[in-house]
Design a protein around this motif. Structure first.
Motif, mmCIF file in Angstrom:
data_model
loop_
_atom_site.group_PDB
_atom_site.id
_atom_site.type_symbol
_atom_site.label_atom_id
_atom_site.label_comp_id
_atom_site.label_asym_id
_atom_site.label_seq_id
_atom_site.Cartn_x
_atom_site.Cartn_y
_atom_site.Cartn_z
ATOM 1 N N SER A 1 0.342 -53.965 -40.794
ATOM 2 C CA SER A 1 0.406 -55.011 -41.810
ATOM 3 C C SER A 1 -0.217 -56.296 -41.293
ATOM 4 O O SER A 1 -0.004 -56.693 -40.141
ATOM 5 N N SER A 2 -0.944 -56.966 -42.176
ATOM 6 C CA SER A 2 -1.563 -58.237 -41.809
ATOM 7 C C SER A 2 -0.552 -59.386 -41.838
ATOM 8 O O SER A 2 -0.925 -60.517 -41.512
ATOM 9 N N ARG A 3 0.679 -59.135 -42.230
ATOM 10 C CA ARG A 3 1.669 -60.204 -42.335
ATOM 11 C C ARG A 3 2.352 -60.521 -41.008
ATOM 12 O O ARG A 3 3.202 -61.405 -40.959
ATOM 13 N N PHE A 4 1.993 -59.794 -39.950
ATOM 14 C CA PHE A 4 2.566 -60.072 -38.633
ATOM 15 C C PHE A 4 1.461 -60.454 -37.650
ATOM 16 O O PHE A 4 0.291 -60.110 -37.850
ATOM 17 N N GLY A 5 1.883 -61.137 -36.608
ATOM 18 C CA GLY A 5 0.935 -61.592 -35.610
ATOM 19 C C GLY A 5 0.487 -60.489 -34.670
ATOM 20 O O GLY A 5 0.997 -59.360 -34.709
ATOM 21 N N PRO A 6 -0.463 -60.792 -33.799
ATOM 22 C CA PRO A 6 -0.965 -59.805 -32.835
ATOM 23 C C PRO A 6 0.166 -59.231 -31.999
ATOM 24 O O PRO A 6 1.062 -59.938 -31.544
ATOM 25 N N GLY A 7 0.128 -57.906 -31.808
ATOM 26 C CA GLY A 7 1.155 -57.221 -31.044
ATOM 27 C C GLY A 7 2.359 -56.816 -31.865
ATOM 28 O O GLY A 7 3.206 -56.041 -31.396
ATOM 29 N N LYS A 8 2.485 -57.330 -33.078
ATOM 30 C CA LYS A 8 3.624 -57.009 -33.932
ATOM 31 C C LYS A 8 3.188 -56.355 -35.249
ATOM 32 O O LYS A 8 4.010 -56.136 -36.125
ATOM 33 N N GLN A 9 1.919 -56.037 -35.349
ATOM 34 C CA GLN A 9 1.393 -55.620 -36.635
ATOM 35 C C GLN A 9 1.702 -54.168 -36.982
ATOM 36 O O GLN A 9 1.561 -53.781 -38.141
ATOM 37 N N PHE A 10 2.112 -53.357 -36.023
ATOM 38 C CA PHE A 10 2.321 -51.941 -36.295
ATOM 39 C C PHE A 10 3.790 -51.565 -36.115
ATOM 40 O O PHE A 10 4.497 -52.108 -35.257
ATOM 41 N N GLY A 11 4.230 -50.646 -36.955
ATOM 42 C CA GLY A 11 5.602 -50.155 -36.902
ATOM 43 C C GLY A 11 5.641 -48.669 -37.200
ATOM 44 O O GLY A 11 4.803 -48.146 -37.956
ATOM 45 N N ASN A 12 6.596 -47.961 -36.606
ATOM 46 C CA ASN A 12 6.737 -46.521 -36.782
ATOM 47 C C ASN A 12 8.025 -46.209 -37.550
ATOM 48 O O ASN A 12 9.100 -46.750 -37.233
ATOM 49 N N PHE A 13 7.902 -45.331 -38.533
ATOM 50 C CA PHE A 13 9.043 -44.976 -39.363
ATOM 51 C C PHE A 13 9.011 -43.474 -39.622
ATOM 52 O O PHE A 13 7.938 -42.873 -39.727
ATOM 53 N N GLY A 14 10.182 -42.895 -39.741
ATOM 54 C CA GLY A 14 10.236 -41.453 -39.960
ATOM 55 C C GLY A 14 11.617 -40.998 -40.365
ATOM 56 O O GLY A 14 12.583 -41.770 -40.355
ATOM 57 N N ALA A 15 11.712 -39.734 -40.739
ATOM 58 C CA ALA A 15 12.994 -39.190 -41.185
ATOM 59 C C ALA A 15 12.999 -37.680 -41.017
ATOM 60 O O ALA A 15 11.946 -37.028 -40.950
ATOM 61 N N VAL A 16 14.199 -37.133 -40.965
ATOM 62 C CA VAL A 16 14.404 -35.696 -40.946
ATOM 63 C C VAL A 16 15.392 -35.340 -42.035
ATOM 64 O O VAL A 16 16.403 -36.022 -42.231
ATOM 65 N N GLY A 17 15.063 -34.302 -42.782
ATOM 66 C CA GLY A 17 15.949 -33.832 -43.844
ATOM 67 C C GLY A 17 16.250 -32.354 -43.660
ATOM 68 O O GLY A 17 15.355 -31.559 -43.314
ATOM 69 N N LEU A 18 17.501 -31.973 -43.869
ATOM 70 C CA LEU A 18 17.937 -30.593 -43.716
ATOM 71 C C LEU A 18 18.635 -30.132 -44.982
ATOM 72 O O LEU A 18 19.345 -30.915 -45.634
ATOM 73 N N ALA A 19 18.435 -28.870 -45.325
ATOM 74 C CA ALA A 19 19.119 -28.304 -46.479
ATOM 75 C C ALA A 19 19.457 -26.847 -46.206
ATOM 76 O O ALA A 19 18.661 -26.109 -45.606
#
Length: 1018
Positions: A627-645
């Motif tokens: 995202s361009s809304r954060f400064g250098p070094g903070k611009q990337f983030g990791n997100f994820g999930a696991v679902g079971l059924a």
């Protein structure tokens, strides 16, 4: 030359006929191409053309039913009238299948005509396909929490905004209408408020394209009339929507990463279907009125209270002084016998809404199209000629190659809205204007100022508010199957939203006693704003199945850019009011705001779905966002999930005779994030103040450099049990969830000496939303002539601030408490009226002998719903269908004491204040009357901020009623439906305010509406 067999000529003629005259039945043509089977026909194998009609159990033709020859891949699709034609051997079998109906296999047995009836399949979990955004999943096999509402339900509601169509229908989704003014907005929360600052709106996706739901209206232009702002979602015609899905838990939302912290709302518009060209015409007219008026004082009650208040304040002698009559014109100069019901005068009108829509659709098996256009015109309940107009155009075209490997779909929606409203909402005046106030107009039709003794509310009609918006949403989806199990596709979208508003305030709208002229007062404020966004998302999808194991892999990327421009200009000093709409005629121009924002976003995402034995399912999703809304070094983030059924009903222990027809346990855990803080917040930013110093334009600091803040994080946990009984005629889904939002982006207040108001940064604060959701669907009765189905949803939410380091020493200490919800309000504890003095009493928490805001605002009330939901029933008897839907909430809200707690002030008040203290020894709930002109002790302002101003606002509302009659016709291709619909028809509540869901006495509450409509299809 050797002659060909006569059957060969017949086959050739057959092909030429269908290619020339029935291109939309391409699949049938392909199926009839001389293959091995048809060659055998020429050599003596007996094969015939079979015709027939497919209907439901009530005899209604079914379009789109797939008819397939069991021994080959040959197939056909039933037409609009349910008819089909197919080639098959005399000893073959035909397989009839359709979404929502039981599949039937019928032997040909030498017949040339086969007519069958398909029975409705109550067990539809395998067939109901849900849109999960980047992929689709069946209701049966989903591992995430996806709530959905279909067009069939939305079409039964006379609303103009998609959010109004789902209000009360989906568990975990709380929607509140902000104003009854046409074009107004809605507030939506999916599973509560997650962040201390920032908006709570979910991510809206329309046909794969992100759509900004935030209004671009400028508060200085229209805040008084439009309330919560002009909703961009008004541009989407509910009648053009096929379905709306709301993604709630981590498994469903994590693939959207940082954009999905508040949930995701997927809006899918209608598409064309193969078959004969079909025309649909839809006409409706609606009447709307305010559903509830306040019980206010009449003239005699009002004047009694007024005189009593003046006497209590020791001003009775002054009341007799003619020189001071201007202080109390309502008593001295106005007609004391006059009575006007100002609620009826100002908000008691009838709003009319007329809507017309025409659509055409059809196509072949390869190409389908749909084009629709609609126009809506709506008035208000206010006096005057205010009106709202909206025109929509929606188109969709889809095509696939003959071999089915290449597919393309293109959809476009365009809306033009023109909203003309008065300069102010009359609601506040309707509740507070004196009952004996003068007539609004004199005998000559001019505004009556009654010797400059009052502010005539009709003067607001001289002020003009206008809003013109243009919205374009376009999307293209292109896909190609490289191999049967490998597909490459790309989604490309563009949106353009432009809003132009203005507010004209002429001097003629003000009391002449002020001496205002066009030169020294008249002004025009304009707001020109625009939001453009484009997105490209290439994706690669691979699927494979090995005996009892299947694997589905999705990889994709997102490239998105959004730009926003807004310019607010004010012109002052016009030669006359006739030129007020021409900024060039203004003496001075002032730039109030000039915003130019740019937002860039990129991501890589993926999904892995594994299924074993059709009962054990693992779903992994992940996304890396930039995202361009954060400064250098903070611009990337990791997100994820696991679902079971685990679909435990597929285990051998559950046989076909079991009452439990479906059972599933599912769970999910994952993280989403948020960058919803606005653009350039990590930089030093400045804005033009509009002021000058020594001829130089002044820049004001608005933001201070801080490159250290980063992504907000929302960790989501969910467990659910889904059960189906009696062949899925009864479905019960129960979900428990807990979302924890941390690393909160909060504006940290700074000392004024720094020149900046705040520093944006991450607080070590945690907000938790948890709750229980229950969804129930049942088919109570299903016979040939009578059907009855029920749906029910319930949400029990909880919200609390789990942690906030340094809360006690921060500026938020007076707003939040650790362990309490974010929706609390701190109030004084009311102890009633002192029977000796007649003054309100309050608990002195800090024991200093004085009631103040610093130490005595300790009473806590939570204004969020304790639980909410809806109950709907649909009953069909022959051609008549009745749908009834109730919405309910358990909650508290501010009552009328919030706005007026002391009787005797100038201006009308609810009649409850007539029950006031008069003399020592009285035990009345309202303190003694006061004129408001003296410094005599008056605790009314404290009462307005006390727990006495909060009361139960629970309600059961008849949200929607729809009665539809299908007119019998001789032509099976003609459908005529006549319907009567009602919205907000009745509310059961003990709440005495304007509306229990929107307790605000300055905005128009939602209207009660009645709609008569006609729908013709042929």
């Amino acid at each position: 030359m050797k002659k060909l067999p006569i059957c060969t000529y017949r086959i050739s003629l057959y092909l030429v006929f269908y290619v020339l005259f029935s291109p939309w039945l391409t699949e049938m043509v392909l199926a009839s191409t001389p293959t091995k089977d048809t060659v055998m026909l020429c050599h003596g194998t007996f094969q015939s053309s079979i015709m027939g009609v497919v209907t439901d159990t009530e005899g209604e033709p079914l379009m789109g039913v797939t008819v397939q020859v069991a021994s080959s891949k040959r197939g056909a699709i039933t037409d609009l009238d349910g008819s089909f034609r197919i080639q098959a051997n005399t000893d073959d079998n035909l397989i009839f299948s359709a979404l929502g109906y039981k599949t039937q296999t019928v032997p040909v047995s030498g017949r040339k005509q086969i007519n069958i009836q398909l029975e409705e399949e109550v067990t539809q979990l395998d067939e109901v396909v849900l849109n999960a955004g980047y992929y689709t999943v069946s209701e049966k096999e989903r591992t995430g929490n996806i709530a959905t509402i279909k067009a069939k339900t939305m079409e039964k509601q006379p609303v103009g905004n998609p959010l109004a169509a789902i209000q009360g229908h989906l568990s975990g989704v709380n929607i509140v209408q902000t104003t009854g003014v046409p074009g107004g907005g809605y507030e939506i929360e999916v599973r509560g408020r997650n962040f201390i600052n920032g908006v709570s709106d979910p991510l809206f996706i329309v046909d794969g394209v992100p759509f900004g739901s935030q209004s671009l209206v400028a508060s200085r232009v229209s805040s008084e009339i439009i309330g919560g702002g002009i909703s961009p979602l008004n541009a989407i015609n509910p009648n053009d929507i096929e379905s709306i899905e709301v993604l709630k838990d981590a498994d469903a939302t994590a693939i959207y990463g940082s954009r999905a912290a508040n949930g995701v709302v997927l809006i899918t518009t209608k598409k064309g279907r193969s078959g004969k060209t079909r025309f649909d015409a839809h006409l409706s007219t609606s009447l709307g009125r305010v559903s509830h008026f306040l019980n206010l004082m009449d003239t005699q009650q009002y004047l009694e209270i007024r005189r009593e208040g003046i006497a209590n304040d020791g001003l009775a002698d002054l009341l007799e002084n003619p020189a001071l009559d201007f202080f109390w014109p309502d008593i001295k100069s106005w007609d004391n016998n006059r009575y006007t019901d100002w609620q009826q005068e100002l908000i008691g009108g009838t709003a009319y809404r007329n809507n017309a829509q025409l659509s055409v659709s059809g196509g072949s098996g390869q190409t389908q199209f749909l084009v629709s256009g609609s126009y809506q015109k709506e008035t208000t309940v206010f006096p005057g000629d205010a009106k709202y107009g909206k025109a929509n155009i929606h188109s969709n075209i889809g095509h696939r190659s003959e071999n089915g490997r290449f597919k393309v779909n293109f959809s476009t929606s365009y809306a033009h809205e023109d909203n003309k409203l008065p300069g102010a909402d009359f609601t506040g005046k309707a509740y507070s204007l004196e009952p004996n106030a003068p007539a609004p107009y004199d005998g000559e039709g001019n505004l009556n100022w009654e010797n400059n003794s009052w502010d005539n509310p009709y003067a607001a009609l001289e002020e003009k508010f206008g809003a013109v918006s243009n919205t374009l949403i376009s999307n293209a989806l292109v896909s190609y199957k490289i191999r049967p199990n490998l597909e490459l596709r790309s989604s490309m979208g563009f949106t353009n939203y432009r809003l132009d508003t203005h507010r004209a305030m002429p001097s003629s709208a003000r009391n002449p006693s002020f001496g205002l002229t066009p030169q020294n007062y008249s002004n025009l404020t304009t707001n020109a704003s625009q939001r453009n966004s484009w997105i490209v998302e290439p994706q690669l999808n691979w699927k494979n199945q090995w005996n009892k194991f299947s694997l589905d892999v999705l990889l994709g990327m997102t490239f998105q850019e959004e730009t926003t421009q807004q310019t607010v200009v004010r012109g002052r000093g016009f030669p006359n009011n006739g030129l007020i709409h021409n900024l060039a005629a203004a003496e001075t121009l002032e730039i109030i705001s000039d915003v130019d924002g740019e937002y860039k976003y990129g991501a890589v995402f993926g999904r892995i779905n594994l299924k074993l034995l059709d009962r054990y399912i693992l779903n992994l999703t992940g996304r890396r966002d930039g995202s361009s809304r954060f400064g250098p070094g903070k611009q990337f983030g990791n997100f994820g999930a696991v679902g079971l059924a685990w679909i435990f009903s597929e285990e051998p222990i559950f046989g076909e005779e079991s009452l439990l027809s479906f059972g599933k346990l599912r769970a999910s855990y994952g993280t989403t994030g948020s960058d919803n803080i606005g653009d350039y917040r990590f930089l030093d930013t400045y804005s033009v103040s509009g002021d000058e110093y020594d001829g130089t334009t002044i820049l004001e600091p608005t933001g201070i450099f801080n490159p250290q803040f980063g992504w907000e994080s929302n960790r989501k946990l969910e467990a659910a049990l889904e059960l189906g009984f009696f062949n899925d005629r009864l479905l019960i889904n129960t979900s428990w969830y807990r979302n924890r939002s941390s690393n909160q982006l909060v504006g940290i207040p700074l000392a004024a000496t720094t020149g900046f108001s705040e520093l944006t940064g991450n607080f070590d604060a945690v907000v938790e939303n948890s709750g229980l959701e229950v969804d129930l669907r049942s088919v109570n009765v299903r016979s040939k002539g009578f059907q009855w189905a029920t749906n029910f949803n319930l949400t029990v939410p909880k919200n609390k601030l789990v942690a906030f380091d340094g809360l006690e020493s921060s500026t938020f200490s007076n707003r939040y408490i650790i362990g309490q919800p974010l929706t609390i309000v701190k109030l004084y504890h009311a102890l009633g009226v002192d029977p000796e003095t007649g003054i309100y009493r309050f608990e002195d928490y800090d024991g200093d002998g004085d009631i103040s805001s610093s130490g005595d605002l300790e009473w806590i009330e939570d204004l969020a719903p304790k639980f909410y939901g809806g109950l709907g029933n649909s009953v069909s008897l022959g051609n008549l269908t009745l749908d009834v839907f109730f919405q309910f909430k358990k909650q508290k809200a501010y009552n009328t004491l919030r706005f007026a707690a002391t009787p005797g002030f100038k201006g009308n008040v609810p009649v409850e204040l007539f029950d006031r203290w008069r003399e020592p020894g009285d035990n009345n709930p309202i303190q003694r009357a006061s004129s408001g002109f003296t410094t005599v002790e008056d605790q009314g302002t404290y009462q307005q901020r006390s727990n006495a101003a909060v009361s139960d606002a629970s309600f059961i509302r008849l949200r929607n009623v729809s009665l539809n009659y299908k007119v019998p016709t001789f032509d099976n291709g003609l459908d005529i439906n006549v319907y009567l619909q009602g919205q907000n028809l009745w509310t059961l509540t003990d709440y005495t305010g304007p509306d229990p869901e929107r307790p605000n006495n300055t905005r128009l509450p939602p209207l009660r509406q009645l709609t008569l409509g006609l729908q013709i299809s042929f």
